[in-house]
Design a protein around this motif. Structure first.
Motif, mmCIF file in Angstrom:
data_model
loop_
_atom_site.group_PDB
_atom_site.id
_atom_site.type_symbol
_atom_site.label_atom_id
_atom_site.label_comp_id
_atom_site.label_asym_id
_atom_site.label_seq_id
_atom_site.Cartn_x
_atom_site.Cartn_y
_atom_site.Cartn_z
ATOM 1 N N THR A 16 11.426 -5.166 -39.790
ATOM 2 C CA THR A 16 11.663 -3.834 -39.229
ATOM 3 C C THR A 16 10.393 -3.002 -39.297
ATOM 4 O O THR A 16 10.072 -2.271 -38.368
ATOM 5 C CB THR A 16 12.766 -3.097 -40.018
ATOM 6 O OG1 THR A 16 13.667 -4.041 -40.528
ATOM 7 C CG2 THR A 16 13.450 -2.078 -39.158
ATOM 8 N N GLU A 17 9.660 -3.113 -40.433
ATOM 9 C CA GLU A 17 8.431 -2.331 -40.558
ATOM 10 C C GLU A 17 7.452 -2.734 -39.467
ATOM 11 O O GLU A 17 6.676 -1.934 -38.981
ATOM 12 C CB GLU A 17 7.751 -2.579 -41.909
ATOM 13 C CG GLU A 17 8.611 -2.430 -43.138
ATOM 14 C CD GLU A 17 9.026 -1.001 -43.392
ATOM 15 O OE1 GLU A 17 8.674 -0.129 -42.597
ATOM 16 O OE2 GLU A 17 9.735 -0.783 -44.388
ATOM 17 N N ARG A 18 7.475 -3.989 -39.124
ATOM 18 C CA ARG A 18 6.493 -4.549 -38.221
ATOM 19 C C ARG A 18 6.726 -4.076 -36.796
ATOM 20 O O ARG A 18 5.820 -4.013 -35.991
ATOM 21 C CB ARG A 18 6.635 -6.077 -38.295
ATOM 22 C CG ARG A 18 5.524 -6.853 -37.744
ATOM 23 C CD ARG A 18 5.861 -8.317 -37.861
ATOM 24 N NE ARG A 18 6.213 -8.681 -39.213
ATOM 25 C CZ ARG A 18 7.071 -9.652 -39.512
ATOM 26 N NH1 ARG A 18 7.698 -10.332 -38.580
ATOM 27 N NH2 ARG A 18 7.330 -9.941 -40.762
ATOM 28 N N GLY A 19 8.006 -3.765 -36.470
ATOM 29 C CA GLY A 19 8.308 -3.323 -35.116
ATOM 30 C C GLY A 19 8.330 -4.495 -34.168
ATOM 31 O O GLY A 19 8.465 -5.641 -34.576
ATOM 32 N N GLN A 20 8.188 -4.190 -32.876
ATOM 33 C CA GLN A 20 8.285 -5.241 -31.874
ATOM 34 C C GLN A 20 6.925 -5.872 -31.632
ATOM 35 O O GLN A 20 5.900 -5.235 -31.796
ATOM 36 C CB GLN A 20 8.791 -4.635 -30.566
ATOM 37 C CG GLN A 20 10.176 -4.053 -30.722
ATOM 38 C CD GLN A 20 10.446 -3.002 -29.668
ATOM 39 O OE1 GLN A 20 9.541 -2.486 -29.029
ATOM 40 N NE2 GLN A 20 11.708 -2.689 -29.489
ATOM 41 N N ALA A 21 6.956 -7.114 -31.196
ATOM 42 C CA ALA A 21 5.695 -7.769 -30.824
ATOM 43 C C ALA A 21 5.134 -7.050 -29.608
ATOM 44 O O ALA A 21 5.853 -6.421 -28.863
ATOM 45 C CB ALA A 21 5.974 -9.226 -30.507
ATOM 46 N N GLY A 22 3.852 -7.140 -29.401
ATOM 47 C CA GLY A 22 3.263 -6.520 -28.211
ATOM 48 C C GLY A 22 2.628 -5.200 -28.536
ATOM 49 O O GLY A 22 1.698 -5.136 -29.310
ATOM 50 N N GLY A 23 3.196 -4.147 -27.982
ATOM 51 C CA GLY A 23 2.510 -2.857 -28.039
ATOM 52 C C GLY A 23 2.627 -2.084 -29.333
ATOM 53 O O GLY A 23 2.344 -0.895 -29.357
ATOM 54 N N ALA A 213 -10.921 -4.818 -33.642
ATOM 55 C CA ALA A 213 -10.760 -6.237 -33.981
ATOM 56 C C ALA A 213 -9.288 -6.566 -34.236
ATOM 57 O O ALA A 213 -8.774 -7.578 -33.768
ATOM 58 C CB ALA A 213 -11.603 -6.588 -35.202
ATOM 59 N N GLU A 214 -8.606 -5.679 -34.952
ATOM 60 C CA GLU A 214 -7.203 -5.948 -35.291
ATOM 61 C C GLU A 214 -6.318 -5.935 -34.043
ATOM 62 O O GLU A 214 -5.323 -6.642 -33.976
ATOM 63 C CB GLU A 214 -6.706 -4.950 -36.335
ATOM 64 C CG GLU A 214 -7.341 -5.157 -37.707
ATOM 65 C CD GLU A 214 -6.918 -6.472 -38.369
ATOM 66 O OE1 GLU A 214 -5.795 -6.936 -38.134
ATOM 67 O OE2 GLU A 214 -7.755 -7.034 -39.116
ATOM 68 N N HIS A 215 -6.697 -5.149 -33.054
ATOM 69 C CA HIS A 215 -5.935 -5.162 -31.799
ATOM 70 C C HIS A 215 -6.184 -6.437 -30.994
ATOM 71 O O HIS A 215 -5.408 -6.768 -30.110
ATOM 72 C CB HIS A 215 -6.248 -3.923 -30.952
ATOM 73 C CG HIS A 215 -5.430 -2.736 -31.357
ATOM 74 N ND1 HIS A 215 -4.051 -2.712 -31.268
ATOM 75 C CD2 HIS A 215 -5.780 -1.539 -31.878
ATOM 76 C CE1 HIS A 215 -3.598 -1.561 -31.703
ATOM 77 N NE2 HIS A 215 -4.624 -0.823 -32.092
ATOM 78 N N CYS A 216 -7.276 -7.133 -31.295
ATOM 79 C CA CYS A 216 -7.575 -8.392 -30.592
ATOM 80 C C CYS A 216 -6.989 -9.605 -31.319
ATOM 81 O O CYS A 216 -7.062 -10.724 -30.834
ATOM 82 C CB CYS A 216 -9.084 -8.605 -30.485
ATOM 83 S SG CYS A 216 -9.922 -7.359 -29.517
ATOM 84 N N ARG A 217 -6.434 -9.372 -32.498
ATOM 85 C CA ARG A 217 -5.959 -10.473 -33.337
ATOM 86 C C ARG A 217 -4.783 -11.195 -32.681
ATOM 87 O O ARG A 217 -3.901 -10.565 -32.119
ATOM 88 C CB ARG A 217 -5.490 -9.888 -34.659
ATOM 89 C CG ARG A 217 -5.538 -10.803 -35.809
ATOM 90 C CD ARG A 217 -4.945 -10.072 -36.985
ATOM 91 N NE ARG A 217 -5.928 -9.710 -37.979
ATOM 92 C CZ ARG A 217 -6.463 -10.588 -38.821
ATOM 93 N NH1 ARG A 217 -6.125 -11.857 -38.777
ATOM 94 N NH2 ARG A 217 -7.329 -10.188 -39.710
ATOM 95 N N ILE A 218 -4.795 -12.514 -32.746
ATOM 96 C CA ILE A 218 -3.658 -13.296 -32.220
ATOM 97 C C ILE A 218 -2.592 -13.438 -33.298
ATOM 98 O O ILE A 218 -1.433 -13.166 -33.079
ATOM 99 C CB ILE A 218 -4.133 -14.680 -31.736
ATOM 100 C CG1 ILE A 218 -5.081 -14.487 -30.546
ATOM 101 C CG2 ILE A 218 -2.935 -15.555 -31.353
ATOM 102 C CD1 ILE A 218 -5.778 -15.759 -30.099
ATOM 103 N N HIS A 219 -3.008 -13.853 -34.504
ATOM 104 C CA HIS A 219 -2.052 -14.004 -35.602
ATOM 105 C C HIS A 219 -2.333 -12.933 -36.628
ATOM 106 O O HIS A 219 -3.488 -12.719 -36.992
ATOM 107 C CB HIS A 219 -2.203 -15.357 -36.296
ATOM 108 C CG HIS A 219 -1.977 -16.493 -35.362
ATOM 109 N ND1 HIS A 219 -0.740 -16.775 -34.823
ATOM 110 C CD2 HIS A 219 -2.840 -17.396 -34.821
ATOM 111 C CE1 HIS A 219 -0.848 -17.815 -34.017
ATOM 112 N NE2 HIS A 219 -2.113 -18.209 -33.994
ATOM 113 N N ASN A 220 -1.276 -12.261 -37.108
ATOM 114 C CA ASN A 220 -1.493 -11.310 -38.200
ATOM 115 C C ASN A 220 -0.695 -11.770 -39.407
ATOM 116 O O ASN A 220 -0.051 -12.803 -39.386
ATOM 117 C CB ASN A 220 -1.120 -9.895 -37.770
ATOM 118 C CG ASN A 220 0.343 -9.788 -37.384
ATOM 119 O OD1 ASN A 220 1.160 -10.581 -37.821
ATOM 120 N ND2 ASN A 220 0.655 -8.816 -36.561
ATOM 121 N N GLY A 221 -0.788 -10.999 -40.488
ATOM 122 C CA GLY A 221 -0.102 -11.363 -41.725
ATOM 123 C C GLY A 221 1.372 -11.616 -41.503
ATOM 124 O O GLY A 221 1.961 -12.499 -42.115
ATOM 125 N N ALA A 222 1.975 -10.861 -40.589
ATOM 126 C CA ALA A 222 3.408 -10.973 -40.359
ATOM 127 C C ALA A 222 3.762 -12.266 -39.653
ATOM 128 O O ALA A 222 4.631 -13.016 -40.080
ATOM 129 C CB ALA A 222 3.892 -9.797 -39.539
#
Ligand code: 5GP
Length: 225
Positions: A16-23, A213-222
């Motif tokens: 829930t904290e993470r929100g939706q994928a994408g935007g 850089a973080e906006h370009c990331r493909i995989h994140n911690g989540a």
């Protein structure tokens, strides 16, 4: 006792904290010792016209009373600098799981309003939390895609010089803040990025680069979890 309440594993999940994928907007935690220049750097960052997304700094909640600001020309305002609440109200917010994290600092409590952060992120806004290190590490646990930036002084000697230059603390308080700074610096390895505040412009450039850089990331911690 506020401190006895378990902070992990309750309330909305990391999903829930993470929100939706994408935007979804990023959750950027910025921590660093007292007098390192967090406010100056963040104010300059928020004024930049070339950020990858809209960015907002979260107004957090505290039990500490408002204090003078701008060199004594004004007082901190409710809803602008902090949401100032009574200890009883803070306790109720903890009990109702309204805080993403909270911590005790110098005999007062501070906490991040969960709903505000989630709502902004879902709208695609990047959220900045200017919080101390204990809180930063709780955010990392509860929202694994949060990005943690540690703002550090060029050296502890320079930090001491900045603390003395502010002329707001006694020698005793400066010694306490320096001791606390050493403890905070020890937590730096848990952070994702270290940015040195040697010049404000360079520190702002570095944090902007982190956002990009973080906006370009493909995989994140989540998504790796
Ligand atoms: P001050 O009383 O000087 O405004 O803040 C004391 C410390 O508490 C600062 O390091 C500030 O960044 C931190 N802080 C402010 N809001 C929060 C919060 O919601 N949670 C945590 N963990 N720390 C906070």
């Amino acid at each position: 006792m506020i401190t006895s309440i378990e902070q992990s594993g309750t309330g909305p999940t990391a999903e829930t904290e993470r929100g939706q994928a994408g935007g979804t907007g990023l959750l950027l935690v910025v921590s660093g010792p007292s007098a390192v220049g967090k406010d100056t750097v963040l104010d300059a960052l928020l004024a930049r016209p070339d950020l990858p997304r809209p960015v907002q700094k979260c107004v957090t909640t505290t039990t500490r009373p408002p204090r003078p600001k701008d060199g004594g020309r004004g007082m901190e305002e409710d809803g602008v600098d902090y949401h100032f609440v009574s200890p009883a109200r803070f306790n109720a917010m903890v009990a109702q799981d309204e805080l993403l994290e909270y911590a005790e600092y110098a005999d007062n409590y501070y906490g991040t309003p969960r709903a505000w952060v989630a709502e902004r992120r879902l709208r695609g806004i990047d959220v900045i939390l200017k919080i101390e290190v204990q809180g930063g590490l709780i955010v990392q646990e509860k929202a694994p895609d949060a990005v943690l930036v540690f703002l550090q002084p060029p050296s502890l000697e320079e930090l001491e010089r900045r603390l003395r230059h502010r002329r707001t603390d006694s020698d005793d308080q400066i010694a306490k803040r320096l001791l606390h700074a050493r403890k905070e610096m020890a937590q730096r390895p848990h952070y994702d990025y270290a940015v040195t505040n040697d010049s404000v412009e360079d520190a702002v450039d570095a944090i902007r680069a982190v956002l990009r850089a973080e906006h370009c990331r493909i995989h994140n911690g989540a998504s790796n979890a």
